[in-house]
Design a protein around this motif. Structure first.
Motif, PDB file in Angstrom:
ATOM      1  N   ASP A  57       0.833  -1.197   0.000  1.00 57.27           N
ATOM      2  CA  ASP A  57       0.000   0.000   0.000  1.00 57.27           C
ATOM      3  C   ASP A  57       0.873   1.255   0.000  1.00 57.27           C
ATOM      4  N   PRO A  58       0.793   2.089  -1.042  1.00 58.56           N
ATOM      5  CA  PRO A  58       1.644   3.285  -1.088  1.00 58.56           C
ATOM      6  C   PRO A  58       1.297   4.333  -0.029  1.00 58.56           C
ATOM      7  N   THR A  59       0.184   4.172   0.662  1.00 57.11           N
ATOM      8  CA  THR A  59      -0.153   5.115   1.731  1.00 57.11           C
ATOM      9  C   THR A  59       0.369   4.648   3.085  1.00 57.11           C
ATOM     10  N   LYS A  60       1.230   3.628   3.070  1.00 58.73           N
ATOM     11  CA  LYS A  60       1.819   3.096   4.306  1.00 58.73           C
ATOM     12  C   LYS A  60       3.306   2.819   4.081  1.00 58.73           C
ATOM     13  N   ALA A  61       4.070   2.964   5.136  1.00 59.20           N
ATOM     14  CA  ALA A  61       5.484   2.575   5.120  1.00 59.20           C
ATOM     15  C   ALA A  61       5.789   1.957   6.471  1.00 59.20           C
ATOM     16  N   GLY A  62       6.282   0.736   6.467  1.00 62.40           N
ATOM     17  CA  GLY A  62       6.588   0.041   7.712  1.00 62.40           C
ATOM     18  C   GLY A  62       8.082  -0.135   7.885  1.00 62.40           C
ATOM     19  N   PHE A  63       8.545   0.133   9.101  1.00 60.42           N
ATOM     20  CA  PHE A  63       9.967   0.033   9.416  1.00 60.42           C
ATOM     21  C   PHE A  63      10.165  -0.875  10.626  1.00 60.42           C
ATOM     22  N   LEU A  64      11.133  -1.743  10.537  1.00 60.86           N
ATOM     23  CA  LEU A  64      11.531  -2.565  11.670  1.00 60.86           C
ATOM     24  C   LEU A  64      12.756  -1.924  12.306  1.00 60.86           C
TER      25      LEU A  64
END
Length: 184
Positions: free
Chosen positions: A62-69
């Motif tokens: 989803d381009p409206t989300k960015a997840g980082f670990l």
């Protein structure tokens, strides 16, 4: 000696940031299960393979989300926590809403503060966002302390803002703009 590219998008002294992958499911869900007492009643990260697969897919696709670990560099990249930018809006707004959680073994060690600083720098740099927002329940002292320590300012209060754990919950609204980071 040839330069080897880092496996991280951004690095601090103790942590590195990288995007979610489907291969992280087993470690992420194990850490989430170990952290239930820490997270309850504020947060409910996926703790099963199926829930993680759906969650990671949204963050990856989803381009409206960015997840980082948030990964501990000295612990061979072990997951310390996660920070997501949700509801990314482009155009004249250039804003995203942050959600985050530490895993129990990493809580209280400053790793999430370092990770959040890295996400802020990445969001205002390569992602070209202008504003980040954090919505936090007033009783979540650890989350409020993290927002404050990372330079976010309290902007308001929203009664019954988000549906969490079976009820509509009040939230404080915290925000940071790219101009605010320049002054720090």
């Amino acid at each position: 000696m040839p330069h080897t590219a880092s496996r991280y998008l951004a690095e601090g002294a103790r942590v590195g940031l990288r995007h979610f992958t489907h291969a992280d499911g087993a470690e992420f869900t194990a850490r989430a299960r170990e952290s239930k007492d820490l997270h309850h009643p504020w947060l409910f990260p996926p703790d099963s393979a199926a829930a993680y697969a759906a969650y990671a897919s949204r963050l990856i696709e989803d381009p409206t989300k960015a997840g980082f670990l948030v990964c501990e560099k000295e612990a061979d990249g072990a997951l310390a926590g996660f920070i997501n930018i949700n509801n990314i809006v482009e155009g004249g707004f250039l804003c995203g809403a942050l959600g985050y959680g530490a895993f129990a073994h990493a809580a209280g060690r400053g790793l999430m503060r370092e990770g959040l600083h890295l996400v802020v720098r990445y969001a205002f740099g390569p992602m070209r966002l202008h504003r980040l927002e954090i919505n936090v329940q007033p009783g979540n002292a650890a989350s409020i302390a993290l927002a404050h320590a990372c330079g976010f300012r309290l902007e308001g209060f929203s009664p019954k803002m988000l549906y969490i754990d079976g009820a509509w919950r009040d939230h404080q609204r915290w925000a940071l703009t790219s101009e605010m980071t320049v002054r720090r």
